[in-house]
Design an enzyme around this catalytic site. Sequence first.
Site, short mmCIF file in Angstrom:
data_model
loop_
_atom_site.label_atom_id
_atom_site.label_comp_id
_atom_site.label_asym_id
_atom_site.label_seq_id
_atom_site.Cartn_x
_atom_site.Cartn_y
_atom_site.Cartn_z
N GLY A 227 0.72 -1.32 0.22
CA GLY A 227 -0.19 -0.01 0.13
C GLY A 227 0.59 0.91 -0.11
CD1 TRP B 186 4.74 2.75 -4.02
CD2 TRP B 186 4.64 2.47 -6.17
NE1 TRP B 186 6.10 2.90 -4.98
CE2 TRP B 186 5.94 2.01 -6.42
CE3 TRP B 186 3.48 2.65 -7.90
CZ2 TRP B 186 6.23 2.43 -7.88
CZ3 TRP B 186 4.09 2.07 -9.10
CH2 TRP B 186 5.87 2.39 -8.39
CG ASP C 143 -1.46 -6.82 -4.40
OD1 ASP C 143 -0.73 -5.90 -4.70
OD2 ASP C 143 -0.94 -8.31 -4.20
CG ASP D 245 -5.15 -12.90 -11.47
OD1 ASP D 245 -4.84 -11.48 -11.72
OD2 ASP D 245 -4.98 -13.76 -11.88
CG ASP E 74 6.32 -1.85 -7.53
OD1 ASP E 74 7.13 -1.18 -8.37
OD2 ASP E 74 6.53 -0.97 -6.27
CE LYS F 132 8.81 -3.73 -8.80
NZ LYS F 132 8.94 -4.29 -8.46
#
Length: 237
Positions: free
Chosen positions: A94, A96, A112, A128, A152, A192
């Site tokens: 959490g 971000w 997530d 998902d 991320d 990322k």
Amino acid sequence: MTDDDTPPERRRMVRPPTGGTAAGRGMGQKIRTAEKKSLSSQEWIKRQLADPWSERARAEGWRSRAAFKLIEIDDRFHLIKTGSRVVDLGAAPGGWVQVAVNRGAAAVVGVDLLPVDAIPGATLIQADFTEAGVDDQLIAELGGLPDLVLSDMAHNTIGHRQTDHLKIIALIEIAAEFALRTLRPGGAFVTKNFQGGDAGGVLADLRAGFETVKYVKPSSSRKDSSEVYLVALNRLR
């Protein structure tokens, strides 16, 4: 990804991370159970305890050291604007989401595979992201199209270089497809990546869809990590 209006077939994300909850990614649980961990896990804990960024995150109340990566990126590119809508893919634990809320975003939705403890001012979904319909759920919870999409997301590595690389690229492609499909004009995307990772196809799509695309390695990323971030600015229409 394709140039027409038909989105590509969505790929399933790798299996959820094993062991605990998102809160377990914080240091408290890991410290208490360190003696039960494998040698590699214990070494990871030692690095975290010795890491000044992790220490600073604990002192300032951030969920993880990753918060400083987004803070640095936002300080440079001014992505999070007052009143903006933000989606965070791979949100646990959490950090971000906290940054987006604290910097004035009006609506923040994170998703997530693992549960994430509640963060005031944000909506958190355990799902998902690569499952059909989850992307629509994110937009519905957000109350409109996003101004900023963050990713991320990571996967469980298996130690096979080629396979792990393909999984990394797959997650980047999925996040980029979502960003290109949903972002408002002028919006931004951060994801990322890893140095040496062949993201050529993704880069071509991002460069066609955004005014500027840059690679950034925040100072809070570990020096020995190949982690970098792709920052795509000003979504074109």
